[in-house]
Design a protein around this motif. Sequence first.
Motif, PDB file in Angstrom:
ATOM      1  N   GLU A  19      -7.655 -14.074   3.103  1.00  0.00           N
ATOM      2  CA  GLU A  19      -6.862 -13.043   2.152  1.00  0.00           C
ATOM      3  C   GLU A  19      -7.757 -12.057   1.321  1.00  0.00           C
ATOM      4  N   ARG A  21     -10.494 -11.117   1.827  1.00  0.00           N
ATOM      5  CA  ARG A  21     -11.053 -10.076   2.786  1.00  0.00           C
ATOM      6  C   ARG A  21      -9.986  -8.863   3.052  1.00  0.00           C
ATOM      7  N   ALA A  22      -8.890  -9.295   3.278  1.00  0.00           N
ATOM      8  CA  ALA A  22      -7.907  -8.220   3.576  1.00  0.00           C
ATOM      9  C   ALA A  22      -7.527  -7.435   2.293  1.00  0.00           C
ATOM     10  N   GLN A  23      -7.547  -8.167   1.043  1.00  0.00           N
ATOM     11  CA  GLN A  23      -7.333  -7.581  -0.228  1.00  0.00           C
ATOM     12  C   GLN A  23      -8.348  -6.731  -0.486  1.00  0.00           C
ATOM     13  N   THR A  25     -10.397  -5.125   1.788  1.00  0.00           N
ATOM     14  CA  THR A  25     -10.509  -3.866   2.738  1.00  0.00           C
ATOM     15  C   THR A  25      -9.161  -2.774   2.321  1.00  0.00           C
ATOM     16  N   GLU A  26      -7.852  -3.439   1.934  1.00  0.00           N
ATOM     17  CA  GLU A  26      -6.953  -2.425   1.514  1.00  0.00           C
ATOM     18  C   GLU A  26      -7.439  -1.617   0.364  1.00  0.00           C
ATOM     19  N   ASP A  73      -9.261  -2.960  10.209  1.00  0.00           N
ATOM     20  CA  ASP A  73      -8.026  -3.701   9.835  1.00  0.00           C
ATOM     21  C   ASP A  73      -6.801  -2.736   9.964  1.00  0.00           C
TER      22      ASP A  73
END
Length: 396
Positions: A19, A21-23, A25-26, A73
């Motif tokens: 989570e 990592r996704a945060q 990258t966005e 991503d």
Amino acid sequence: MAATGAAAGGARQRLTAAERRAQLTEAAARRFERDGYPRVSLADVAADVGVTAPAVYRHFKNKQDLLVGAILDGLDLVERTLARTAGDSLEDLVVAMADLMMDRRYLWALFQREARFLAPESQASIRRQFDRVIGKLVRRLRQHRPELAPDEARLLITAATSALASPAMPKSVPRALVSGELAGSAMRILNLQLEKCLAKVETRGGSITHAPSPNSRRDELLESAIGLFFRRGYAGVSLDDIGASAGLAGPSLYHHFNTKTDILVAAFSRATERLTEEYDLRSKATPTPALAELVGMYTDFCLRNRELVGIYVSDVSYLPPDLQRQIRAVLRQRVAEWADAVTTENSEIGLRPARVRSHAALTVIDDLVRLGRFHVRPNVAAEIRVVAMSILTGNA
């Protein structure tokens, strides 16, 4: 994505590694798209999500790794959308893609603009996944239209995705209107029968010619710089690179330009001047150009000045703030002019939808000219006009 959630008793819930990592990258993707990769630091991204810069290194080795993660991503999101709609109609896929793009408008910009700053091996990895995504989209289109040749299907897919990813409209325009208009534009593009449409195209304005040749040492230097900026990005080019490309030693360059920014400003000024001159020439013959004339004029200009268009699209964020405001004002004026022409020719199209369509049409023209090898297709000028007119008029 929220950084934390409230747990029972008021404690703040920690994100899992995936989570976080996704945060990151966005957040990085939005920063890279807005400010340009060279101007973004890991500390900027960390601050955006409320962590310290060292915390970012637990997920990414460096800023390049973060950019790779942001792009991959984003492409994963597109692939998941394709998988989720595998049994659905082409229209359902387009609507799903439009919804994704409304939330992730930076996706295509990251790939088209910021990937230039990556090491060759990273670029190759991203290119493989991007080609896989485009290949899947092409196959979906050819399932719907088996008569299409692969290269024609790829042109239509590129134009449709470009329309879906066109610049966001002001917040005053309802999301549903923008999403619906862009999805409708993409569907009309994908359903175009180019061969039949080309026979009806009026090629006003004559044949495509090359941009004027440089006629001074300063012009030669500027043309060399424009070519380098187009291929490598403004931030990836040094004054020494420009001087070497033009055959000038370092000190000689300063007789013409004091800084690299001066060269970029001159390039943007050249693009604006050339377009204004062409418009003035056409408007003497037709004071109020019809929509087809506006589209034809802009398409021809872009094909003659492909590299200028490329840096106009990709490197505007490196201009001084006052010039950025001027560029945005010029774009608003062009969109307003096209939207007026749309509503003049069809009063049933409202001004807001006309503005959304105008943004999309201009973006598609820019992209078909500057991306890949579409600009060398024998009938590309007519093909681009057909695509743009389908967006603007609503006629497939």
